[in-house]
Design an enzyme around this catalytic site. Structure first.
Site, short mmCIF file in Angstrom:
data_model
loop_
_atom_site.label_atom_id
_atom_site.label_comp_id
_atom_site.label_asym_id
_atom_site.label_seq_id
_atom_site.Cartn_x
_atom_site.Cartn_y
_atom_site.Cartn_z
N ARG A 541 0.83 -1.19 0.00
CA ARG A 541 0.00 0.00 0.00
C ARG A 541 0.87 1.25 0.00
O ARG A 541 1.91 1.29 0.65
CB ARG A 541 -0.90 0.05 1.25
CG ARG A 541 -1.85 -1.12 1.35
CD ARG A 541 -3.09 -0.76 2.13
NE ARG A 541 -2.78 -0.25 3.47
CZ ARG A 541 -3.67 0.38 4.21
NH1 ARG A 541 -4.88 0.62 3.75
NH2 ARG A 541 -3.34 0.81 5.41
N SER A 605 7.37 -5.27 6.85
CA SER A 605 6.88 -6.19 7.87
C SER A 605 7.63 -7.51 7.91
O SER A 605 7.05 -8.60 7.74
CB SER A 605 5.39 -6.44 7.64
OG SER A 605 4.76 -5.19 7.54
N ASP A 659 5.32 -3.49 10.85
CA ASP A 659 3.86 -3.22 10.85
C ASP A 659 3.25 -3.23 12.25
O ASP A 659 2.30 -2.49 12.53
CB ASP A 659 3.09 -4.17 9.90
CG ASP A 659 3.38 -5.65 10.15
OD1 ASP A 659 4.24 -5.96 11.00
OD2 ASP A 659 2.74 -6.49 9.49
C1 0WK Z 1 -2.70 -3.97 7.56
C2 0WK Z 1 -1.50 -3.07 7.71
C3 0WK Z 1 -0.22 -3.78 7.34
C4 0WK Z 1 -0.11 -5.13 7.96
C5 0WK Z 1 -1.35 -5.90 7.64
C6 0WK Z 1 -1.34 -7.28 8.20
O1 0WK Z 1 -1.47 -2.57 9.00
O2 0WK Z 1 0.89 -3.02 7.70
O3 0WK Z 1 1.03 -5.80 7.50
O4 0WK Z 1 -2.47 -5.21 8.16
O5 0WK Z 1 -2.49 -7.98 7.79
P1 0WK Z 1 -2.56 -8.95 6.55
O6 0WK Z 1 -2.67 -8.09 5.35
O7 0WK Z 1 -1.29 -9.76 6.57
O8 0WK Z 1 -3.76 -9.76 6.81
C1 BGC Z 2 7.15 -10.92 10.23
C2 BGC Z 2 6.91 -9.77 11.14
C3 BGC Z 2 5.58 -9.13 10.85
C4 BGC Z 2 4.50 -10.16 10.86
C5 BGC Z 2 3.15 -9.58 10.54
C6 BGC Z 2 6.00 -11.87 10.25
O1 BGC Z 2 6.17 -12.86 9.33
O2 BGC Z 2 8.32 -11.61 10.59
O3 BGC Z 2 7.91 -8.82 11.01
O4 BGC Z 2 5.30 -8.15 11.76
O5 BGC Z 2 4.78 -11.18 9.94
O6 BGC Z 2 3.06 -9.01 9.30
#
Ligand code: 0WK
Ligand code: BGC
Ligand code: 0WK
Ligand code: BGC
Length: 944
Positions: A541, A605, A659
């Site tokens: 993003r 992240s 993140d």
């Molecule tokens: C939305 C953001 C981003 C984070 C993500 C984790 O805050 O920085 O990495 O949430 O959620 P996902 O997209 O892995 O489900």
């Molecule tokens: C990463 C972390 C991250 C998390 C959530 C993990 O795989 O090692 O740095 O915060 O995923 O996105």
């Protein structure tokens, strides 16, 4: 002489036909077709009322779900004992069903014995009634030399209204007919039977299914006729059941397929719905019954009451001088002296009139020929009304089925049993004729149940047995996923050890505890315009964030989402960062800010070893990323170089942020108590505010650190020291990115990991790494589910044992499906369509099992995260020497936000395991981008 004969002949012609006065007297009992259609429509409305969740409680017609989901398919097999209680006979049986899949070549053998059911037991103590039942069962087993050592499944036909939540349980709602034994109403009668069998002793019986006689009758007839989807009893009592669409059965979860509903139509009219059709005789029968006000329809229809209705009519006619020259006998005044068998006898074709005379004489009456004709006619009107009312009810059910299936005509079979239907000479024909007249567009076949209801009850039991054994095996397979309190405590303790070890250890540790160089949460002085880039969740993003100084909660955000193709995630580092630079370029175009040279924060992240707020060396890729030449390199430099290569715009990258940290900061902007950040998404991780004095790595690295927060170098090795020197109480903490996903990488979670988890780990791109993450995060849960499903299929417990290609393909079970599958409404339908997308043709039961698997896997994930969280908040509490800590956790991630149960279970577990902490969970509203921008703002202000 001739003259006398002629005169008497003349007078007999003049005299009125005796049936006419009866017709007049019983005018209200003779129902015309339009009245029957009206009754039918009323019954349809009652059915609707009973099916709906809102109106069921107040409905007279209860429409009870039976948990019988299909009529026989020929695959039923086994040997069963059976009990049949509630009809005119109490029977014990043995039923043997031979399997004959598809072509219904299976056969059924039965042996039965009728046992007496003494009247006093019907109205005595419930436990004594059931003792008699179980003693009769034991007697039957002894007589037939059935082994007492072996376990025998038992099919239980219990012909009273029961509320069932499963096949092997049923709460008696109320007695009907002539039963009213004490202490059973509101109780589970299956349990009562089991207890009685235990009291009797010496038998090993498994009561596997309980069914109403209507249901059992439908199943009996359904064994030979696949169109049989209605069961009808016109016996001592009356009732009907039919196959309803599950989506209309509010009281049972799921929308797919059908379920047999026991209408309990005997209670039609209990709320007054039939008042305008009820006669004085019906009121008298009701008043003298054991259950006044109840079973109004049944009292107009069924065998227990027909004779009594005839008696009351005849009595009244006699009293009015319309019969027997006005004379009345004591016998005629006595309740029960005319039975349904008498009614049947009076209406016999040839001997009817003679029978009528005999019956009346036995009542000490002296009937004339005309009296006999009249009384026979009374009988006819009463029994005709009964069959007409049944026809009206049946028409309502058949119309409903037809509408449910959107058909113009319907071909259907009704399975029937009961003494009235079986022994009354005219009843069946009259019933069939009226039903066909009311529903000319339906092809209705009536089949008399040849062998009572027990064959059908055994078939239901066979299915129940198969399902129960299936369930046992599924439960066994899933049992390693069910963690008990002690195991969760252990996980909490191990997480705590991991946190401590990570803080102390200089080199690598499983929980890395990486310093973030973020020293405090936002204070509202942040202002300006910032770019935030967010890499590592489901999507990349780019955001533009504007803060107004001093005005908290006044940030404006603009953002755009970009997907990162798998080949880019797993290509070269240069390709990956070039791709990001290109997305940023697109975003700047979109915002019209190509020349702005904005300060930017980079949410990255993955675990990064930071020496300052704007440098981060990637320790290791996680999740689905494995771009080459990145590990061991500073990701900020890599991004800067990619932007330089593009030579199109400038960015001032001032901060790199995990993140979790971004999320914590975003939420802390709204709630100053937010000092923890949690991600439960593709990956999982936590950060929190740790005391500077506990952070070894900061000490070790002091010399190389670039200060960007105004704290003189070398002063922060001990917070208390610094406080003394500077009087600066604020800088005593630093946010630590725990990287808790690595817990277990030394094998410390091997005891809770299942073979399926090990398989998922081995097949991943980073075997042996991120073991906690692999038990808890979105990227892996679908894979765990797939492994379990594969195993169950190989064991023949799912999909009829067919392992299809799609099922063997890694990654096809995406985690977003878990959320859909586990959502409470529409669930089964969705499971089925998802499985179909995967090329898996699932039955209703397959869908239920797959849902169970998903639930077990996601529940464990949420519990593990909760246990980890308990360790973190308890550590913060102890750090501060508090008995009680009030704290907020900022959360993000698709698993937390989109899964229907994950967040609840996580919260509950964390609170349970850290009772001294009052933890509020706050979902981040704008993702971590706003937090990254806040960190950038502070770093920018502190830049020289
Ligand atoms: C939305 C953001 C981003 C984070 C993500 C984790 O805050 O920085 O990495 O949430 O959620 P996902 O997209 O892995 O489900
Ligand atoms: C990463 C972390 C991250 C998390 C959530 C993990 O795989 O090692 O740095 O915060 O995923 O996105
Ligand atoms: C025979 C069935 C039994 C049912 C009975 C009803 O096997 O389960 O209850 O029909 O008829 P009744 O005996 O009450 O006339
Ligand atoms: C009961 C029903 C039963 C019917 C026929 C009624 O009195 O309430 O459950 O099916 O009799 O036996």
């Amino acid at each position: 002489m001739l003259a006398v004969h002629l005169i008497s002949f003349f007078f007999s012609k003049l005299k009125e036909d005796p049936t006419k006065k009866v017709d007049r007297f019983l005018y209200a009992m003779r129902l015309h077709d339009d009245q029957l259609s009206d009754i039918s429509a009323r019954f349809q409305a009652e059915m609707k009322k009973g099916l709906s969740a809102e109106s069921n409680a107040a409905a007279a017609v209860k429409m009870l779900p039976t948990h019988v989901r299909s009529t026989p398919d020929g695959s039923e097999k086994g040997q069963f004992l059976a009990l049949d209680i509630g009809g005119s006979k109490f029977k014990v049986l043995q039923v043997k069903v031979r399997e004959g899949i598809g072509i219904r070549k299976g056969g059924v053998e039965m042996e039965e014995k009728t046992y007496p059911m003494p009247k006093e037991l019907l109205i005595g103590k419930g436990s004594e009634l059931f003792d008699h039942v179980s003693e009769s069962l034991k007697d039957f087993m002894q007589e037939k030399s059935i082994s007492m050592e072996k376990k025998h499944p038992l099919a239980f036909t219990f012909s009273f209204p029961c509320e069932q939540t499963t096949l092997d349980q049923g709460m008696l709602l109320s007695w009907s007919k002539n039963y009213r034994a004490r202490g059973l109403q509101g109780k589970d009668v299956v349990q009562a039977l089991r207890e009685a069998i235990d009291r009797t002793g010496g038998m090993d019986i498994d009561v596997s299914a309980m069914v109403n006689d209507t249901v059992a009758t439908m199943m009996t007839c359904g064994f030979d006729d696949r169109y049989c989807e209605v069961g009808l009893i016109i016996g001592t009592g009356t009732n009907a059941c039919y196959m309803e669409e599950l989506r209309h059965v509010d009281l049972v979860e799921g929308d797919e397929g059908r379920m047999c509903v026991n209408t309990e139509w005997g209670a039609f009219g209990d709320d007054g719905a039939l008042n305008d059709y009820i006669t004085q005789f019906d009121r008298d029968v009701d008043a003298a019954s054991v259950n006044p006000g109840k079973q109004i329809f049944e009292k107009m229809v069924s065998g227990m009451y027909l004779g009594e209705l005839v008696r009351l009519v005849v009595l009244k006619m006699a009293k009015r001088g319309l019969l027997f020259d006005g004379s009345v006998s004591n016998a005629l005044r006595t309740k029960g002296r005319i039975t349904t068998a008498d009614v049947a006898a009076m209406e016999q074709y040839k001997n009817g009139l003679n029978n009528t005379r005999d019956i009346l004489m036995a009542l000490d009456l002296n009937p004339s020929h005309d009296d006999c004709i009249a009384v026979q006619h009374v009988s006819t009107i009463v029994s005709f009304r009964s069959s007409n009312l049944v026809a009206a009810g049946l028409a309502a059910i058949l119309t409903r089925i037809k509408q449910n299936r959107n058909l113009r005509s319907l071909r259907i079979t009704v399975g029937v049993d009961g003494t009235v239907y079986k022994t009354h000479p005219q009843y069946p024909k009259r019933l069939h004729k009226v039903v066909r007249r009311l529903l000319p567009e339906c092809h209705v076949r009536f089949v008399l149940s040849d062998s009572g209801s027990s064959k059908g009850a055994a078939l239901v039991t066979a299915v129940a047995q198969r399902l129960a054994s299936l369930k046992r095996q599924v439960v066994e397979t899933l049992s390693p996923f069910r963690l008990n309190q002690a195991q969760l405590q252990l996980v909490k303790a191990r997480m705590r050890e991991g946190l401590e070890a990570g803080l102390k250890m200089k080199g690598s540790s499983t929980v890395k505890m990486l310093p973030s160089f973020v020293y405090h949460t936002p204070d509202g002085t942040e202002h300006g315009k910032y770019l935030a880039l967010d890499l590592g969740g489901t999507n990349f993003r780019a955001l533009l964030v504007k803060f107004k100084k001093g005005l908290q909660q006044n940030a404006r955000l603009y953002h755009k989402i970009y997907t990162i193709p798998l080949e880019t995630m797993q290509g070269t580092g240069e390709e990956l960062f070039d791709h990001i630079a290109q997305c940023v370029s697109d975003f700047l175009d979109y915002m019209g800010m190509k020349n702005a040279h904005l300060p930017a924060g980079f949410t990255f992240s993955f675990p990064c070893e930071q020496t300052a707020i704007d440098t981060g060396t990637l320790v290791t890729w996680t999740k689905g990323f494995k771009a080459t030449d990145c590990e061991g390199h500073d990701v900020v430099s890599m991004l800067r170089e990619a932007i330089k290569r593009r030579n199109e715009y400038n960015l001032d990258i001032v901060a790199v942020v995990n993140d979790t940290v971004g999320t914590m900061m975003s939420c802390a902007y709204e709630d100053p108590r937010c000092e923890v950040g949690l991600i439960a998404g593709t990956g999982t991780n936590v950060c929190y505010m740790e005391e500077l004095k506990n952070i070894q790595k900061t000490k070790e690295n002091t010399g190389t650190m670039k200060r960007d927060d105004g704290i003189p170098e070398g002063e922060q090795d001990d917070g208390t020291e610094r406080e003394k020197k500077e009087g600066d109480a604020e800088i005593s903490k630093m946010c630590i990115n725990t990287e808790w996903g690595g817990l277990g990488d030394d094998g410390s979670l091997d005891d809770i990991a299942t073979p399926y988890d090990k398989e998922v780990d081995q097949n991943s791109i980073n075997p042996g790494k991120q073991r906690f993450e692999k038990l808890t995060s979105g990227m892996y849960l679908g894979e765990i589910v797939r492994q379990v499903v594969l195993d169950l299929t190989r064991g023949g417990l799912l999909f009829r044992g067919h392992v299809t290609e799609p099922l063997k393909t890694p990654g096809i079970f995406q985690t977003k499906f878990l959320s859909q599958i586990e959502s409470d409404r529409l669930a089964l339908l969705q499971v089925r369509s998802i499985l179909q997308q995967l090329g898996l043709d699932s039955t209703c039961h397959d869908s239920i099992i797959v849902k169970e698997v998903c639930k077990a896997v996601s529940h464990r994930a949420a519990q593990l995260c909760g246990a980890g969280m308990a360790a973190v908040v308890d550590k913060i509490r102890e750090n501060r020497g508090l008995d009680h800590l009030k704290i907020t956790v900022g959360v993000d991630g698709a698993l937390y936000k989109l899964h229907p149960h994950f967040s609840q279970v996580l919260q509950k577990t964390a609170r349970g395991l850290a009772p001294q902490c009052d933890v509020t969970f706050m979902p981040s509203e704008e993702g971590s981008g706003k937090g990254a921008a806040l960190i950038t703002a502070v770093a920018k202000q502190n830049q020289p």
